[in-house]
Design a protein around this motif. Structure first.
Motif, mmCIF file in Angstrom:
data_model
loop_
_atom_site.group_PDB
_atom_site.id
_atom_site.type_symbol
_atom_site.label_atom_id
_atom_site.label_comp_id
_atom_site.label_asym_id
_atom_site.label_seq_id
_atom_site.Cartn_x
_atom_site.Cartn_y
_atom_site.Cartn_z
ATOM 1 N N ALA A 122 0.835 -1.209 0.000
ATOM 2 C CA ALA A 122 0.000 0.000 0.000
ATOM 3 C C ALA A 122 0.865 1.253 0.000
ATOM 4 C CB ALA A 122 -0.934 -0.002 1.208
ATOM 5 N N ALA A 123 1.970 1.219 0.744
ATOM 6 C CA ALA A 123 2.884 2.368 0.759
ATOM 7 C C ALA A 123 3.513 2.561 -0.616
ATOM 8 C CB ALA A 123 3.955 2.173 1.825
ATOM 9 N N ARG A 124 3.899 1.460 -1.264
ATOM 10 C CA ARG A 124 4.478 1.571 -2.608
ATOM 11 C C ARG A 124 3.440 2.097 -3.600
ATOM 12 N NH1 ARG A 124 6.843 -3.367 -1.134
ATOM 13 N NH2 ARG A 124 5.346 -4.523 -2.374
ATOM 14 N N VAL A 125 2.204 1.631 -3.490
ATOM 15 C CA VAL A 125 1.140 2.112 -4.377
ATOM 16 C C VAL A 125 0.953 3.613 -4.190
ATOM 17 C CG1 VAL A 125 -1.372 2.068 -4.731
ATOM 18 C CG2 VAL A 125 -0.088 -0.066 -4.665
ATOM 19 N N GLN A 126 0.956 4.070 -2.944
ATOM 20 C CA GLN A 126 0.805 5.506 -2.690
ATOM 21 C C GLN A 126 1.970 6.283 -3.294
ATOM 22 O OE1 GLN A 126 0.340 5.748 1.571
ATOM 23 N NE2 GLN A 126 -1.890 5.697 1.426
ATOM 24 N N ALA A 127 3.184 5.735 -3.172
ATOM 25 C CA ALA A 127 4.354 6.413 -3.749
ATOM 26 C C ALA A 127 4.229 6.478 -5.271
ATOM 27 C CB ALA A 127 5.636 5.688 -3.344
ATOM 28 N N TYR A 128 3.806 5.374 -5.906
ATOM 29 C CA TYR A 128 3.635 5.381 -7.359
ATOM 30 C C TYR A 128 2.523 6.343 -7.770
ATOM 31 C CZ TYR A 128 6.732 1.343 -7.857
ATOM 32 O OH TYR A 128 7.814 0.502 -7.849
ATOM 33 N N GLU A 129 1.448 6.389 -6.995
ATOM 34 C CA GLU A 129 0.369 7.325 -7.314
ATOM 35 C C GLU A 129 0.866 8.762 -7.210
ATOM 36 O OE1 GLU A 129 -2.663 6.110 -4.559
ATOM 37 O OE2 GLU A 129 -3.577 4.713 -5.983
ATOM 38 N N ALA A 130 1.703 9.038 -6.214
ATOM 39 C CA ALA A 130 2.274 10.383 -6.080
ATOM 40 C C ALA A 130 3.177 10.688 -7.268
ATOM 41 C CB ALA A 130 3.044 10.502 -4.765
ATOM 42 N N ASP A 131 3.972 9.699 -7.711
ATOM 43 C CA ASP A 131 4.829 9.893 -8.886
ATOM 44 C C ASP A 131 3.997 10.174 -10.130
ATOM 45 O OD1 ASP A 131 7.050 9.452 -7.316
ATOM 46 O OD2 ASP A 131 7.390 7.384 -8.019
ATOM 47 N N VAL A 132 2.937 9.396 -10.301
ATOM 48 C CA VAL A 132 2.063 9.590 -11.467
ATOM 49 C C VAL A 132 1.438 10.987 -11.427
ATOM 50 C CG1 VAL A 132 -0.127 8.858 -12.500
ATOM 51 C CG2 VAL A 132 1.593 7.160 -11.902
ATOM 52 N N SER A 133 0.952 11.367 -10.278
ATOM 53 C CA SER A 133 0.319 12.683 -10.140
ATOM 54 C C SER A 133 1.320 13.808 -10.418
ATOM 55 C CB SER A 133 -0.269 12.829 -8.738
ATOM 56 O OG SER A 133 -0.841 14.098 -8.572
ATOM 57 N N ALA A 134 2.528 13.684 -9.852
ATOM 58 C CA ALA A 134 3.554 14.710 -10.084
ATOM 59 C C ALA A 134 3.948 14.756 -11.558
ATOM 60 C CB ALA A 134 4.785 14.434 -9.217
ATOM 61 N N SER A 135 4.054 13.607 -12.175
ATOM 62 C CA SER A 135 4.405 13.552 -13.591
ATOM 63 C C SER A 135 3.310 14.185 -14.445
ATOM 64 C CB SER A 135 4.645 12.101 -14.017
ATOM 65 O OG SER A 135 5.076 12.030 -15.343
ATOM 66 N N THR B 72 5.982 4.875 -17.456
ATOM 67 C CA THR B 72 6.698 3.957 -16.567
ATOM 68 C C THR B 72 6.061 3.936 -15.186
ATOM 69 O OG1 THR B 72 8.763 4.366 -17.767
ATOM 70 C CG2 THR B 72 8.953 3.427 -15.553
ATOM 71 N N ALA B 73 5.729 5.118 -14.674
ATOM 72 C CA ALA B 73 5.109 5.201 -13.342
ATOM 73 C C ALA B 73 3.746 4.531 -13.339
ATOM 74 C CB ALA B 73 4.994 6.661 -12.904
ATOM 75 N N GLN B 74 2.976 4.716 -14.409
ATOM 76 C CA GLN B 74 1.654 4.085 -14.475
ATOM 77 C C GLN B 74 1.779 2.558 -14.572
ATOM 78 O OE1 GLN B 74 0.010 6.284 -17.791
ATOM 79 N NE2 GLN B 74 -1.231 7.549 -16.434
ATOM 80 N N THR B 75 2.762 2.082 -15.328
ATOM 81 C CA THR B 75 2.983 0.638 -15.442
ATOM 82 C C THR B 75 3.370 0.059 -14.085
ATOM 83 O OG1 THR B 75 3.680 0.877 -17.743
ATOM 84 C CG2 THR B 75 4.342 -1.128 -16.608
ATOM 85 N N SER B 76 4.257 0.756 -13.379
ATOM 86 C CA SER B 76 4.673 0.303 -12.043
ATOM 87 C C SER B 76 3.507 0.299 -11.081
ATOM 88 C CB SER B 76 5.803 1.200 -11.499
ATOM 89 O OG SER B 76 6.925 1.151 -12.326
ATOM 90 N N LEU B 77 2.688 1.310 -11.173
ATOM 91 C CA LEU B 77 1.510 1.415 -10.303
ATOM 92 C C LEU B 77 0.554 0.246 -10.555
ATOM 93 C CD1 LEU B 77 -0.260 2.912 -8.252
ATOM 94 C CD2 LEU B 77 -1.137 4.291 -10.142
ATOM 95 N N GLU B 78 0.286 -0.029 -11.817
ATOM 96 C CA GLU B 78 -0.626 -1.139 -12.142
ATOM 97 C C GLU B 78 -0.046 -2.465 -11.681
ATOM 98 O OE1 GLU B 78 -3.762 -1.021 -13.217
ATOM 99 O OE2 GLU B 78 -3.525 1.144 -13.046
ATOM 100 N N ALA B 79 1.253 -2.644 -11.867
ATOM 101 C CA ALA B 79 1.884 -3.903 -11.435
ATOM 102 C C ALA B 79 1.789 -4.036 -9.914
ATOM 103 C CB ALA B 79 3.342 -3.923 -11.874
ATOM 104 N N GLU B 80 2.006 -2.963 -9.202
ATOM 105 C CA GLU B 80 1.933 -3.009 -7.747
ATOM 106 C C GLU B 80 0.509 -3.255 -7.267
ATOM 107 O OE1 GLU B 80 3.588 -3.521 -4.298
ATOM 108 O OE2 GLU B 80 4.805 -2.931 -6.013
ATOM 109 N N ARG B 81 -0.448 -2.679 -7.952
ATOM 110 C CA ARG B 81 -1.850 -2.915 -7.576
ATOM 111 C C ARG B 81 -2.233 -4.379 -7.754
ATOM 112 N NH1 ARG B 81 -4.807 2.416 -10.086
ATOM 113 N NH2 ARG B 81 -4.307 3.775 -8.339
ATOM 114 N N ARG B 82 -1.688 -4.995 -8.818
ATOM 115 C CA ARG B 82 -1.962 -6.422 -9.033
ATOM 116 C C ARG B 82 -1.327 -7.223 -7.934
ATOM 117 N NH1 ARG B 82 0.294 -6.154 -14.217
ATOM 118 N NH2 ARG B 82 -0.985 -4.681 -15.275
#
Length: 189
Positions: free
Chosen positions: A69-82, A179-189
């Motif tokens: 969940a922490a990694r997902v939040q970090a990826y979501e923050a990266d996606v949002s910042a990007s 890349t951030a969106q791909t990482s986010l989706e992989a982490e969500r899975r």
């Protein structure tokens, strides 16, 4: 094996006075009951060990879920910042493109003037001495116009370079976002 009757028997034995227990039971029954009690204790220990292992596994899974969940939040923050950076870059690109569009008419006139000068250069003094006044006027005009034309050309080049750099940054940011969106989706899975 059913533990209910055994535990009941063990409970009755525990509350019975020792003399009554020994007198009412045969020696073989006592040994059999003791083996059942020992077996029940071993089974209880096994079940406690299994319970502890299951609790440990549940704790590990909970910890992994918290980390995920922490990694997902970090990826979501990266996606949002990007996405925010991408919007800013697109805005800057639009501003420069609008500035260039507004100056399009000026640039067209400038190019037309340069084309006319190229096709009809000012007369040389050596060729037509009688037109010296026209040559001097042309030289003065060129002397005043050329630095301005150079400044305009330099400004135009700078803006076009800025536009090209912004477009490259936009492409890079899109790649980062992907890349951030791909990482986010992989982490969500």
């Amino acid at each position: 094996m059913k533990l209910g009757p055994l535990l009941l028997a063990a409970g009755l034995l525990a509350i019975s006075p020792p003399a009554v227990r020994a007198e009412t039971m045969e020696p073989g029954e006592l040994d059999a009951l003791q083996r059942q009690i020992d077996s029940s204790r071993e089974r209880q220990k096994e079940l406690q060990a299994q319970s502890a292992a299951a609790q440990k596994e549940a704790d590990e899974i909970r910890d992994k879920l918290i980390e995920a969940a922490a990694r997902v939040q970090a990826y979501e923050a990266d996606v949002s910042a990007s996405e925010d950076r991408l919007q800013g870059l697109k805005g800057a690109e639009a501003v420069i493109a609008a500035q260039l569009e507004r100056r399009r008419d000026e640039m067209a006139e400038l190019l037309a003037a340069l084309t006319r000068l190229d096709r009809h250069p000012p007369p040389a003094l050596a060729v037509r001495p009688d037109d010296a006044l026209a040559s001097i006027r042309s030289a003065l005009l060129l002397g005043a116009v050329v630095p301005e034309l150079q400044a305009e050309a330099t400004d135009l080049r700078d803006r076009l370079e800025q536009l090209a750099a912004l477009r490259k940054d936009i492409l890079d940011e899109r790649e980062t976002l992907g890349t951030a969106q791909t990482s986010l989706e992989a982490e969500r899975r």
